[in-house]
Design a protein around this motif. Structure first.
Motif, PDB file in Angstrom:
ATOM      1  N   ARG A  30       0.829  -1.207   0.000  1.00 34.47           N
ATOM      2  CA  ARG A  30       0.000   0.000   0.000  1.00 34.47           C
ATOM      3  C   ARG A  30       0.863   1.256   0.000  1.00 34.47           C
ATOM      4  O   ARG A  30       0.524   2.256  -0.623  1.00 34.47           O
ATOM      5  CB  ARG A  30      -0.930   0.003   1.198  1.00 34.47           C
ATOM      6  CG  ARG A  30      -2.057  -0.973   1.048  1.00 34.47           C
ATOM      7  CD  ARG A  30      -2.976  -0.943   2.226  1.00 34.47           C
ATOM      8  NE  ARG A  30      -4.061  -1.899   2.036  1.00 34.47           N
ATOM      9  CZ  ARG A  30      -4.878  -2.279   2.969  1.00 34.47           C
ATOM     10  NH1 ARG A  30      -4.764  -1.779   4.186  1.00 34.47           N
ATOM     11  NH2 ARG A  30      -5.823  -3.151   2.713  1.00 34.47           N
ATOM     12  N   GLY A  34       0.685   3.918  -2.832  1.00 35.04           N
ATOM     13  CA  GLY A  34       0.349   5.278  -2.425  1.00 35.04           C
ATOM     14  C   GLY A  34       1.397   6.281  -2.902  1.00 35.04           C
ATOM     15  O   GLY A  34       1.069   7.366  -3.381  1.00 35.04           O
ATOM     16  N   ALA A  35       2.674   5.902  -2.774  1.00 36.97           N
ATOM     17  CA  ALA A  35       3.742   6.791  -3.256  1.00 36.97           C
ATOM     18  C   ALA A  35       3.654   6.955  -4.762  1.00 36.97           C
ATOM     19  O   ALA A  35       3.890   8.040  -5.301  1.00 36.97           O
ATOM     20  CB  ALA A  35       5.103   6.229  -2.862  1.00 36.97           C
ATOM     21  N   ARG A  36       3.322   5.879  -5.462  1.00 34.44           N
ATOM     22  CA  ARG A  36       3.187   5.938  -6.926  1.00 34.44           C
ATOM     23  C   ARG A  36       2.063   6.878  -7.318  1.00 34.44           C
ATOM     24  O   ARG A  36       2.183   7.655  -8.268  1.00 34.44           O
ATOM     25  CB  ARG A  36       2.949   4.521  -7.462  1.00 34.44           C
ATOM     26  CG  ARG A  36       2.421   4.422  -8.879  1.00 34.44           C
ATOM     27  CD  ARG A  36       3.395   4.986  -9.892  1.00 34.44           C
ATOM     28  NE  ARG A  36       2.869   4.869 -11.231  1.00 34.44           N
ATOM     29  CZ  ARG A  36       2.258   5.849 -11.882  1.00 34.44           C
ATOM     30  NH1 ARG A  36       2.054   6.999 -11.318  1.00 34.44           N
ATOM     31  NH2 ARG A  36       1.832   5.667 -13.109  1.00 34.44           N
ATOM     32  N   LEU A  37       0.983   6.827  -6.595  1.00 38.63           N
ATOM     33  CA  LEU A  37      -0.152   7.700  -6.921  1.00 38.63           C
ATOM     34  C   LEU A  37       0.145   9.157  -6.592  1.00 38.63           C
ATOM     35  O   LEU A  37      -0.289  10.061  -7.304  1.00 38.63           O
ATOM     36  CB  LEU A  37      -1.401   7.231  -6.176  1.00 38.63           C
ATOM     37  CG  LEU A  37      -1.967   5.882  -6.642  1.00 38.63           C
ATOM     38  CD1 LEU A  37      -3.117   5.469  -5.741  1.00 38.63           C
ATOM     39  CD2 LEU A  37      -2.403   5.943  -8.085  1.00 38.63           C
ATOM     40  N   ARG A  38       0.883   9.401  -5.498  1.00 36.75           N
ATOM     41  CA  ARG A  38       1.193  10.778  -5.117  1.00 36.75           C
ATOM     42  C   ARG A  38       2.247  11.394  -6.035  1.00 36.75           C
ATOM     43  O   ARG A  38       2.186  12.570  -6.356  1.00 36.75           O
ATOM     44  CB  ARG A  38       1.691  10.820  -3.676  1.00 36.75           C
ATOM     45  CG  ARG A  38       0.589  10.681  -2.652  1.00 36.75           C
ATOM     46  CD  ARG A  38       1.088  10.981  -1.264  1.00 36.75           C
ATOM     47  NE  ARG A  38       2.228  10.141  -0.881  1.00 36.75           N
ATOM     48  CZ  ARG A  38       2.140   8.919  -0.348  1.00 36.75           C
ATOM     49  NH1 ARG A  38       0.957   8.401  -0.135  1.00 36.75           N
ATOM     50  NH2 ARG A  38       3.218   8.236  -0.022  1.00 36.75           N
ATOM     51  N   ALA A  39       3.244  10.607  -6.439  1.00 30.16           N
ATOM     52  CA  ALA A  39       4.349  11.134  -7.244  1.00 30.16           C
ATOM     53  C   ALA A  39       4.410  10.380  -8.568  1.00 30.16           C
ATOM     54  O   ALA A  39       5.399   9.735  -8.891  1.00 30.16           O
ATOM     55  CB  ALA A  39       5.659  11.006  -6.473  1.00 30.16           C
ATOM     56  N   GLY A  40       3.363  10.460  -9.330  1.00 31.60           N
ATOM     57  CA  GLY A  40       3.263   9.714 -10.580  1.00 31.60           C
ATOM     58  C   GLY A  40       4.326  10.094 -11.594  1.00 31.60           C
ATOM     59  O   GLY A  40       4.931   9.230 -12.230  1.00 31.60           O
TER      60      GLY A  40
END
Length: 85
Positions: A30, A34-40
């Motif tokens: 997760r 989550g990091a991928r979604l925040r810093a795409g």
């Protein structure tokens, strides 16, 4: 309650331990998602950089499509007392 349906205190402790370990494993996943979604854009730039680095190193790699084969050689050493070499 009957004794068959009554739960004993602490009887599901093992189940709780399994659930806790599953949650901790999911926590890392997760966190990554989550990091991928925040810093795409950062992850996209990182993926492109890895691809470019791989392509340039593949181009610079020394590949030998037709290697030079040497014929096999055998060396035999024997001892024979009384015979001159």
């Amino acid at each position: 309650m009957t004794s068959a349906t009554a739960s004993r205190p602490g009887s599901d402790k093992g189940e709780r331990d399994v659930q806790t370990s599953e949650r901790s494993n999911l926590g890392l996943g997760r966190a990554v998602v989550g990091a991928r979604l925040r810093a795409g854009r950062l992850f996209l730039a990182l993926a492109v950089a890895i691809l470019v680095l791989g392509a340039t190193s593949l181009g610079a790699a020394k590949l030998d499509f037709l290697p030079e084969f040497q014929p096999p050689s055998v060396q035999v050493q024997t001892e024979a007392l009384g015979l001159s070499a």
